[in-house]
Write a protein that holds these residues in place. Structure first.
Motif, short mmCIF file in Angstrom:
data_model
loop_
_atom_site.label_atom_id
_atom_site.label_comp_id
_atom_site.label_asym_id
_atom_site.label_seq_id
_atom_site.Cartn_x
_atom_site.Cartn_y
_atom_site.Cartn_z
N ALA A 129 8.00 -17.44 -29.52
CA ALA A 129 9.04 -18.12 -28.76
C ALA A 129 8.45 -19.29 -27.99
O ALA A 129 7.36 -19.18 -27.40
N VAL A 130 9.17 -20.41 -28.00
CA VAL A 130 8.76 -21.60 -27.25
C VAL A 130 9.84 -21.93 -26.23
O VAL A 130 11.02 -22.07 -26.59
N VAL A 131 9.46 -22.02 -24.97
CA VAL A 131 10.38 -22.39 -23.90
C VAL A 131 10.10 -23.84 -23.53
O VAL A 131 9.07 -24.15 -22.92
N LEU A 132 10.97 -24.73 -23.94
CA LEU A 132 10.80 -26.16 -23.68
C LEU A 132 11.17 -26.48 -22.23
O LEU A 132 12.18 -26.01 -21.73
N GLY A 133 10.35 -27.29 -21.58
CA GLY A 133 10.58 -27.56 -20.16
C GLY A 133 10.48 -26.28 -19.36
O GLY A 133 11.25 -26.06 -18.42
N ALA A 147 8.57 -12.26 -23.23
CA ALA A 147 7.32 -11.53 -23.44
C ALA A 147 7.54 -10.03 -23.31
O ALA A 147 6.96 -9.23 -24.06
N ARG A 148 8.36 -9.62 -22.36
CA ARG A 148 8.67 -8.21 -22.18
C ARG A 148 9.37 -7.64 -23.42
O ARG A 148 9.28 -6.44 -23.71
N GLU A 149 10.07 -8.51 -24.17
CA GLU A 149 10.73 -8.08 -25.41
C GLU A 149 9.76 -8.07 -26.59
O GLU A 149 10.15 -7.76 -27.71
N GLY A 150 8.50 -8.42 -26.33
CA GLY A 150 7.49 -8.35 -27.38
C GLY A 150 7.20 -9.65 -28.08
O GLY A 150 6.44 -9.68 -29.06
N ALA A 151 7.80 -10.75 -27.60
CA ALA A 151 7.54 -12.05 -28.22
C ALA A 151 6.24 -12.65 -27.70
O ALA A 151 5.80 -12.35 -26.58
N THR A 186 9.10 -36.18 -27.86
CA THR A 186 9.86 -35.40 -28.85
C THR A 186 8.97 -35.02 -30.02
O THR A 186 9.14 -33.94 -30.61
N VAL A 187 8.03 -35.87 -30.36
CA VAL A 187 7.09 -35.56 -31.44
C VAL A 187 6.22 -34.37 -31.05
O VAL A 187 6.00 -33.45 -31.85
N ASP A 188 5.74 -34.37 -29.82
CA ASP A 188 4.91 -33.27 -29.32
C ASP A 188 5.70 -31.96 -29.30
O ASP A 188 5.18 -30.89 -29.66
N ARG A 189 6.96 -32.05 -28.88
CA ARG A 189 7.77 -30.84 -28.79
C ARG A 189 8.13 -30.31 -30.18
O ARG A 189 8.20 -29.09 -30.39
N ALA A 190 8.33 -31.21 -31.12
CA ALA A 190 8.58 -30.79 -32.49
C ALA A 190 7.36 -30.04 -33.04
O ALA A 190 7.49 -29.02 -33.73
N ALA A 191 6.18 -30.53 -32.69
CA ALA A 191 4.95 -29.85 -33.12
C ALA A 191 4.81 -28.49 -32.45
O ALA A 191 4.35 -27.52 -33.07
N ALA A 192 5.25 -28.40 -31.19
CA ALA A 192 5.11 -27.15 -30.44
C ALA A 192 5.98 -26.04 -31.02
O ALA A 192 5.59 -24.86 -30.98
N VAL A 193 7.14 -26.38 -31.58
CA VAL A 193 8.04 -25.35 -32.11
C VAL A 193 7.75 -25.03 -33.58
O VAL A 193 8.38 -24.14 -34.15
N GLU A 194 6.82 -25.75 -34.17
CA GLU A 194 6.48 -25.49 -35.57
C GLU A 194 5.93 -24.07 -35.71
O GLU A 194 5.01 -23.67 -35.02
N GLY A 195 6.53 -23.30 -36.59
CA GLY A 195 6.12 -21.93 -36.81
C GLY A 195 6.75 -20.92 -35.88
O GLY A 195 6.54 -19.71 -36.02
N ALA A 196 7.55 -21.39 -34.91
CA ALA A 196 8.21 -20.48 -33.97
C ALA A 196 9.52 -19.97 -34.55
O ALA A 196 10.16 -20.63 -35.37
N GLN A 197 9.92 -18.78 -34.10
CA GLN A 197 11.20 -18.22 -34.51
C GLN A 197 12.28 -18.42 -33.45
O GLN A 197 13.48 -18.37 -33.73
#
Length: 301
Positions: A129-133, A147-151, A186-197
């Motif tokens: 999981a990625v939390v933006l901002g 995190a408590r949910e296991g992510a 936005t480019v950095d954030r796009a990279a940050a969510v890569e592979g995230a569910q």
């Protein structure tokens, strides 16, 4: 006889301690809607000046009646709020205590509502999981609950030092490990969510953190949520009222989609404060209540 009967009714008094100079009207209104008979709102409250106020709350009613007095701690600064909470609790001893709800900047109720919907009917264990901002109050609390949910959780922000400080605070307060990521563009954030569910946007109003093309074309993302109710959307293409909306193979949640649960949850927590005099409703306690309410498709407005 009627007059004497009315005098004997113990009023439910809520003391709203806000770290900001002006106490939040939002919290005041919801407190009344949650069942408080009278709300005393104080602004500019901190660890140094709260002592006398707490004394007034804990020494004025007998043991059986203390449940009719409660404290709500709010304000825009999560760190200051937590310091204030510690100062309030330090004044308690024995049965000289009252119930407290902690919800600086709506952090606990908003995060709890969002994560309750994200986890409703599905497991988040093993997901990324990625939390933006995510360095703000809502983002920090959402990171803890995910995190408590296991992510496995990452929070992003414009400056690494600020994001890392938020991660350190989470670790110290909840013993939860969260990864910091500097993502100012936005480019950095796009990279940050890569592979995230899972991606949840909790940034400041007026900033689009993720463009529609990024999440729509993602092969990994499953759940996309935006906590920003003011235009433009925090995540482009997520509707303000989305609640489990299917789009491009993802499930979407917008700010009003889980916002109705947030309001119902806030009211429910206020009501619980007056059931006993020793409750502390913080992130995990509020989240537990949210999970019992999330199936309600017709929340009270």
């Amino acid at each position: 006889t009627l007059f004497r009967s009315n005098l004997s009714i113990m009023k439910k008094l809520l003391y709203q301690f806000d770290t900001d100079p002006l106490p939040a009207v939002f919290d005041n209104v919801v407190a009344y809607d949650g069942g408080a008979d009278h709300v005393c709102a104080y602004g500019g409250i901190n660890a140094k000046n709260v002592g006398g106020l707490v004394d007034g709350a804990i020494f004025t009613r007998g043991p059986k009646d203390k449940r009719n007095t409660a404290i709500f701690i709010g304000g825009g600064n999560l760190s200051e709020g937590e310091t204030l909470l510690a100062a309030v609790r330090a004044k308690f001893f024995g049965n000289f205590r009252v119930s407290i709800m902690f919800d600086c900047n709506g952090s606990n109720t908003t995060a709890a509502a969002a994560v309750a919907w994200l986890s409703h009917g599905r497991s988040l264990a093993g997901k990324r999981a990625v939390v933006l901002g995510g360095s703000g109050p809502v983002g920090q609390r959402a990171a803890v609950l995910l995190a408590r949910e296991g992510a496995s959780v990452c929070i992003t922000g414009r400056k690494l030092a600020i994001v890392q400080a938020a991660c350190d605070s989470i670790k110290a307060r909840f013993d939860v490990g969260v990864v910091a990521s500097e993502a100012p563009t936005t480019v950095d954030r796009a990279a940050a969510v890569e592979g995230a569910q899972i991606v949840l946007a909790t940034g400041a109003a007026g900033i689009t953190l993720l463009d529609a093309q990024t999440w729509q074309n993602s092969k990994s993302l499953e759940l996309v949520a935006d906590a920003n109710a003011s235009p433009p959307a925090g995540i482009e293409g997520v509707g303000i009222s989305d609640r489990g909306t299917a789009s491009h193979g993802k499930v979407l949640f917008g700010p009003l989609g889980f916002g109705s649960l947030k309001l119902s949850l806030h009211r429910a927590c206020i009501a619980r404060l007056f059931e006993r005099n020793d409750l502390l409703l913080d992130a995990e306690e509020i989240y537990a209540i949210a999970k019992t309410m999330v199936g309600d498709t017709t929340p009270k407005q």
